[in-house]
Write a protein that holds these residues in place. Structure first.
Motif, PDB file in Angstrom:
ATOM      1  N   ILE A 186       4.447  17.270   7.102  1.00 24.13           N
ATOM      2  CA  ILE A 186       4.154  18.654   7.499  1.00 24.13           C
ATOM      3  C   ILE A 186       4.091  18.775   9.028  1.00 24.13           C
ATOM      4  O   ILE A 186       4.484  19.794   9.590  1.00 24.13           O
ATOM      5  N   GLU A 187       3.628  17.729   9.695  1.00 27.38           N
ATOM      6  CA  GLU A 187       3.520  17.790  11.160  1.00 27.38           C
ATOM      7  C   GLU A 187       4.892  17.935  11.808  1.00 27.38           C
ATOM      8  O   GLU A 187       4.999  18.358  12.960  1.00 27.38           O
ATOM      9  N   SER A 239      -0.085  17.149  -3.777  1.00 26.79           N
ATOM     10  CA  SER A 239      -0.673  17.410  -2.452  1.00 26.79           C
ATOM     11  C   SER A 239      -0.081  16.521  -1.368  1.00 26.79           C
ATOM     12  O   SER A 239      -0.094  16.867  -0.196  1.00 26.79           O
ATOM     13  N   TRP A 250      -1.544   6.502   2.552  1.00 25.88           N
ATOM     14  CA  TRP A 250      -2.687   6.010   3.319  1.00 25.88           C
ATOM     15  C   TRP A 250      -2.251   5.417   4.658  1.00 25.88           C
ATOM     16  O   TRP A 250      -3.029   5.402   5.608  1.00 25.88           O
ATOM     17  N   ARG A 269      -2.031   8.636   6.725  1.00 24.27           N
ATOM     18  CA  ARG A 269      -3.327   9.251   7.015  1.00 24.27           C
ATOM     19  C   ARG A 269      -4.252   8.336   7.801  1.00 24.27           C
ATOM     20  O   ARG A 269      -4.773   8.717   8.847  1.00 24.27           O
ATOM     21  N   ASP A 270      -4.486   7.139   7.280  1.00 22.89           N
ATOM     22  CA  ASP A 270      -5.529   6.291   7.860  1.00 22.89           C
ATOM     23  C   ASP A 270      -5.003   5.402   8.988  1.00 22.89           C
ATOM     24  O   ASP A 270      -5.713   5.160   9.958  1.00 22.89           O
ATOM     25  N   GLU A 271      -3.774   4.930   8.855  1.00 19.90           N
ATOM     26  CA  GLU A 271      -3.287   4.021   9.897  1.00 19.90           C
ATOM     27  C   GLU A 271      -2.664   4.785  11.063  1.00 19.90           C
ATOM     28  O   GLU A 271      -2.795   4.387  12.209  1.00 19.90           O
ATOM     29  N   LEU A 272      -1.969   5.874  10.769  1.00 24.29           N
ATOM     30  CA  LEU A 272      -1.267   6.597  11.841  1.00 24.29           C
ATOM     31  C   LEU A 272      -1.948   7.913  12.227  1.00 24.29           C
ATOM     32  O   LEU A 272      -1.541   8.562  13.182  1.00 24.29           O
ATOM     33  N   GLY A 273      -2.955   8.316  11.483  1.00 26.98           N
ATOM     34  CA  GLY A 273      -3.677   9.544  11.842  1.00 26.98           C
ATOM     35  C   GLY A 273      -2.904  10.817  11.562  1.00 26.98           C
ATOM     36  O   GLY A 273      -3.242  11.878  12.073  1.00 26.98           O
ATOM     37  N   THR A 295      -2.858  13.250   9.353  1.00 25.56           N
ATOM     38  CA  THR A 295      -3.683  13.692   8.224  1.00 25.56           C
ATOM     39  C   THR A 295      -3.223  15.020   7.636  1.00 25.56           C
ATOM     40  O   THR A 295      -3.881  15.562   6.751  1.00 25.56           O
ATOM     41  N   GLY A 296      -2.099  15.538   8.133  1.00 29.51           N
ATOM     42  CA  GLY A 296      -1.577  16.781   7.538  1.00 29.51           C
ATOM     43  C   GLY A 296      -1.122  16.569   6.104  1.00 29.51           C
ATOM     44  O   GLY A 296      -1.142  17.488   5.291  1.00 29.51           O
ATOM     45  N   LYS A 320      -1.841  15.432   2.509  1.00 34.45           N
ATOM     46  CA  LYS A 320      -3.158  15.388   1.863  1.00 34.45           C
ATOM     47  C   LYS A 320      -3.182  14.493   0.630  1.00 34.45           C
ATOM     48  O   LYS A 320      -2.177  14.321  -0.057  1.00 34.45           O
ATOM     49  N   PHE A 321      -4.380  13.988   0.359  1.00 31.18           N
ATOM     50  CA  PHE A 321      -4.631  13.212  -0.849  1.00 31.18           C
ATOM     51  C   PHE A 321      -5.278  14.119  -1.889  1.00 31.18           C
ATOM     52  O   PHE A 321      -6.267  14.779  -1.595  1.00 31.18           O
ATOM     53  N   GLY A 322      -4.701  14.137  -3.098  1.00 30.05           N
ATOM     54  CA  GLY A 322      -5.322  14.943  -4.155  1.00 30.05           C
ATOM     55  C   GLY A 322      -5.717  14.116  -5.361  1.00 30.05           C
ATOM     56  O   GLY A 322      -6.809  14.276  -5.902  1.00 30.05           O
ATOM     57  N   ARG A 361       0.840  -1.198   0.000  1.00 21.91           N
ATOM     58  CA  ARG A 361       0.000   0.000   0.000  1.00 21.91           C
ATOM     59  C   ARG A 361       0.871   1.242   0.000  1.00 21.91           C
ATOM     60  O   ARG A 361       2.002   1.215   0.483  1.00 21.91           O
TER      61      ARG A 361
END
Ligand code: FES
Ligand code: FES
Lengths: 163, 718
Positions: free
Chosen positions: A72-73, A44, A22, A25-29, A31-32, A34-36, A18
């Motif tokens: 970004i975080e 993005s 993802w 974003r989805d597994e580790l949270g 979310t900074g 981004k998916f474009g 994968r």
């Protein structure tokens, strides 16, 4: 599998193949990032892998495992008391009020930070060439260009001050 | 916020609630009182307002707490247009507080002011300009009255600064007043509003309140929403335009790894899984049969959208244009614009948590109340048990006035009993949304011997804009689709004028797109005005100035045109290999003129410079208005030079950005923006500056090459 993100170590399931995006974003949270488009076109999802700008939507997570990942975080420096010192690119984007919706902006700032890392005093043409790889639908391009130039000047001044 | 509050409705429609312990004061104003313009409210609204008894004030704009901080609940959503900041400026101004005392909270359908109108049509600030300031001023005067009582002084002797009342020897903060007063009276008289010459915030380039979180990646959008135990959903999509499900069965889906719930209903096929990837693979494994219709082609679409096809309604008429257009020397030209995608970079997304006792939806939406209504209908639940919480939007541009991802997530969450996130892929967003409608324009006009427009007609055909979303009976009342003809009326003072709007059904959905019909209509109109000017051997600027009416609108257009021409050195020679074009419009109350300076590079149009002058009435935030102008010009140029959606064999051909490139920094011109602030009422800024850009470029291309390009995207013939 071990991932080293923003100086922290994360363990994730081996799971199916994968993209890094993802997992972040989805597994580790985180979310900074981004998916474009999911296909490498828009920028993005740009993160740094070993200091280089990479599109996380087309980077298999296995390729990033064991390497240094920055999102970004982790672009701003966190002090011991939790306070953040913005990266000069973030500082310039804030000062010049660059973002509109800001969905593209994590990718823009990560792209800009990687550019200034490899090319500390970019020419206008170099800025345009690097930053034209990222879409901004809100049309913040004029300000993006100005802010990257300002961040470069800022970093050069800081460099002089340190020398 | 847990204490019970008491409510009282006064004649002016204010709602007031006071904490039982007296630590907060909250005040709201019933939404939608002095709204002008088209009454969209009635169309989207089924019932009025939130239930009368709730713990939190359902309609409160403000909440002042004992520590002298003010929360401002804003029902408009932030999609990058800076609306949270602009509205905070209005509130802080009348409340007389320091910027740091104010924090902005996104209202939901259950908390904060009720808003049935959504965030669209560039009207958030203009429509709230008076009601929000009046609500703030009312709160300020109520605080002043109570402070005076507490200090035993005449109210007139109190000075007010930074949320603190004082005189020589006494001092009382808003927070202290609020914690000491338990019974409040709403004045029946309208409060005095501040004299514009004393404005501290309005008119200033106040920095955006949402940027600090956005800069560090902390801001949460619909695609980012997470809840413990959440799952991911995916939904089957029709293989061709107009296809509907004939037979739905789970097939192998349930046995795929990670799949949790399979939903197979006559009109809906979807899967809930532990990851997005697993959800999509689950849908792929379902056994589905589709009823397909005709395989539509691009030529079919263009045939349907042609002046004379469908229903035509005359929306502007003066004199007898058809008769006067038979005069010899009448010019006639046809223009076309294609379908376009919104291409907001955050694809559609929503998270739904459907539980027996209530429903929560977090969504990237421009119409939270419409989402609530549609989810209520879908789940057969009482609206009062549903809360829609709008997040930040990663671009909206009219596309996030749709409700699909929220409905899909709700349906899947109801089946799974767990929170479910539905986030569309880029390809789903391209193929299964709605588009900017294609348009066709036939223009005819003639000019008399002294260079005055004599007869002028604009016939335009478009796919649906508003019609897609409004009940049929309303469209029957309107006749023409007011979204499609935005920008279509002729703003010039011809002796005979006529505008006719044609609409027709298409086999695919079209709808709201930033500015609605504005870009297409102004492209056609303002290009044709250029044609008339050249035919009359007149300077295109002078021709416009001579032919605008002498009313206020005409004067405002003259002002922006003249200033843009001056800034762009209209009357001096252009650098070799370049030419200039000019165009203008009035939209959402705002007057705009652009001068584009273009060249040709490698057979392609190259826009070097755009000079924009915008007069939006009173400018609330000059930096924000400048950003909106820059952004509108870039998005408009992307349409002017690149964007086109086409249909082939029953499918949209563009599924991602490789087939639908957007403008990048490399093609972005220098953009010079000047704002003119005028009067005491702000008008729209989110869309109007897009209007004239395509025409300004096309007019410059004509001046440079002699080619009159009448179709978007503009392509030179070699
Ligand atoms: S999401 Fe990775 S390049 Fe677009
Ligand atoms: S700020 Fe919205 S896409 Fe760049």
């Amino acid at each position: 599998m071990e991932l080293n993100i923003n100086g922290k170590s994360y363990t994730i399931a081996d799971g199916p193949a994968r993209p890094l995006l993802w997992v972040l974003r989805d597994e580790l949270g985180l979310t900074g990032t981004k998916f474009g488009c999911g296909a490498g076109y828009c920028g993005s999802c740009t993160v740094h892998v070993e200091g280089e700008a990479k599109r996380s939507c087309i980077t298999p997570v296995t390729e990033a495992a064991g390497k240094t990942i920055r999102t970004i975080e982790g672009l701003a420096e966190a002090g011991a008391d939790g306070s953040l010192t913005l990266h000069p690119v973030q500082q310039a984007f804030l000062e010049m009020q660059v973002p509109q919706c800001s969905w593209c902006m994590s990718g823009q700032m990560m792209t800009a930070a990687a550019l200034l890392e490899s090319t500390p005093s970019p020419s206008d043409e170099q800025i345009v060439a690097a930053m034209s790889q990222n879409y901004c639908r809100c049309g913040c391009y004029v300000r993006i260009k100005a802010a990257v130039a300002q961040a470069a000047r800022q970093m050069a001044r800081a460099e002089e001050g340190a020398a | 916020m847990s204490e019970k509050r008491k409510w009282r409705m006064t004649r002016r429609g204010f709602l007031i609630g006071v904490g039982a312990t007296g630590t907060t004061l909250a005040l709201g104003v019933a939404f939608g009182l002095p709204y002008g313009r088209i009454r969209l409210a009635d169309m989207f609204e089924n019932s009025a307002g939130a239930p009368a008894s709730m713990d939190a004030p359902p309609n409160a704009w403000f909440e002042i707490s004992a520590d002298n901080q003010v929360k401002l609940f804003i029902p408009k959503v932030e999609m990058g247009q800076g609306v949270h900041t602009a509205l905070a400026q209005l509130a802080a101004e009348e409340l007389e507080i320091d910027w740091a005392q104010l924090s902005v909270v996104q209202a939901t359908t259950a908390l904060g002011p009720f808003d049935s109108r959504g965030t669209s049509a560039s009207n958030s600030v203009s429509s709230l300009w008076v009601p929000l300031r009046e609500a703030a001023a009312t709160m300020r005067e109520m605080l002043r009255t109570e402070a005076a009582k507490l200090l035993n002084l005449p109210a007139a002797q109190l000075q007010l600064e930074s949320g603190v009342f004082s005189n020589d020897n006494a001092r009382l903060t808003y927070g202290e007043v609020v914690s000491r007063v338990s019974s409040w009276t709403v004045p029946e008289a309208k409060p005095p509003l501040k004299d514009p010459s004393t404005f501290r915030y309005i008119g200033q380039p106040v920095p955006r309140v949402d940027l600090p979180d956005k800069i560090v990646g902390k801001a949460i959008y619909g695609y980012d929403m997470r809840l413990p135990g959440m799952l991911y959903g995916a939904v089957a999509r029709p293989p061709t335009l107009g296809a509907t499900l004939r037979r739905v069965a789970a097939g192998e889906a349930a046995s795929k790894p990670g799949v949790v719930t399979v939903v197979a209903e006559p009109d809906f096929a979807g899967v809930v899984a532990e990851s997005r990837q697993a959800a999509y693979q689950g849908v792929f494994a379902m056994s589905l049969e589709w009823n397909e219709t005709q395989r539509w082609q691009q030529a079919d679409i263009e045939r349907l959208i042609t002046v004379g096809e469908g229903t035509g309604v005359t929306i502007q008429r003066l004199g007898d244009a058809p008769d006067q257009l038979r005069i010899i020397g009448t010019l006639r030209a046809e223009y076309r614009t294609p379908m376009a995608a919104h291409a907001h970079l955050e694809a559609q997304a929503a998270l739904a948590d459907v539980q027996p006792d209530g429903v929560k939806i977090w969504a990237s939406t421009q119409f939270p109340d419409m989402v609530r209504g549609e989810v209520a209908t879908l789940l057969k639940r009482d609206k009062a048990t549903i809360e829609v919480i709008p997040t930040y939007l990663g671009g909206g541009f009219g596309r996030k006035s749709g409700v699909e991802p929220a409905l899909e997530a709700a349906r899947l969450s109801a089946a799974a009993g767990k929170p479910v996130h539905v986030g569309w892929s880029r390809t789903e967003d391209f193929l299964h949304g709605y588009l900017r409608p294609p348009t066709h324009h036939v223009l005819r006009g003639n000019v008399n011997a002294d260079g005055r427009m004599w007869a002028f007609e604009h016939q335009q055909a478009s796919g649906h804009v508003a019609a897609e979303f409004l009940p049929g009976f309303l469209m029957a009342i309107f006749g023409a689709d007011f979204g499609a003809w935005r920008g279509a009326m002729i703003p010039y003072a011809a002796t005979h004028l006529q505008t006719v709007a044609w609409r027709n059904e298409l086999p695919l959905r079209t709808g709201w797109w930033r500015g609605l019909g504005l870009l297409a209509n102004v492209f056609a109109l303002e290009s044709f005005v250029d044609e008339l000017a050249h035919a009359a051997k007149a300077d295109p600027l002078q021709f416009r100035l001579n032919n605008l009416p002498d009313d206020e609108k005409g004067q405002r257009l003259r002002t922006v045109l003249t200033r843009a021409a001056e800034l762009a050195s209209w009357n001096t020679a252009v650098p070799a290999g370049r030419a200039r074009g000019i165009a203008c419009c009035v939209d959402a109350g705002t007057a705009v003129a652009h001068v584009a300076e273009v060249g040709v590079e490698g057979g392609n149009i190259r826009v070097h410079k755009v000079t924009a002058v915008v007069e939006p009435g009173l400018v609330v935030n000059p930096d924000g208005a400048t950003a909106q102008t820059q952004g509108n010009i870039v998005m408009g140029l992307s349409s002017t030079l690149l964007e086109k959606i086409t249909v082939k064999d029953g499918q949209i051909e563009q599924g991602n950005f490789n087939q639908y490139p957007l403008l990048t920094l490399a093609e972005t011109p220098d953009i010079h923006v000047e704002l003119i602030s005028r009067g005491s009422q702000p008008f729209g800024m989110g869309e109007p500056p897009m209007g004239p850009i395509a025409a300004a470029v096309a007019n410059a291309v004509f001046a440079l090459t002699g080619q009159r390009l009448r179709e978007l995207p503009l392509r030179l013939t070699t």
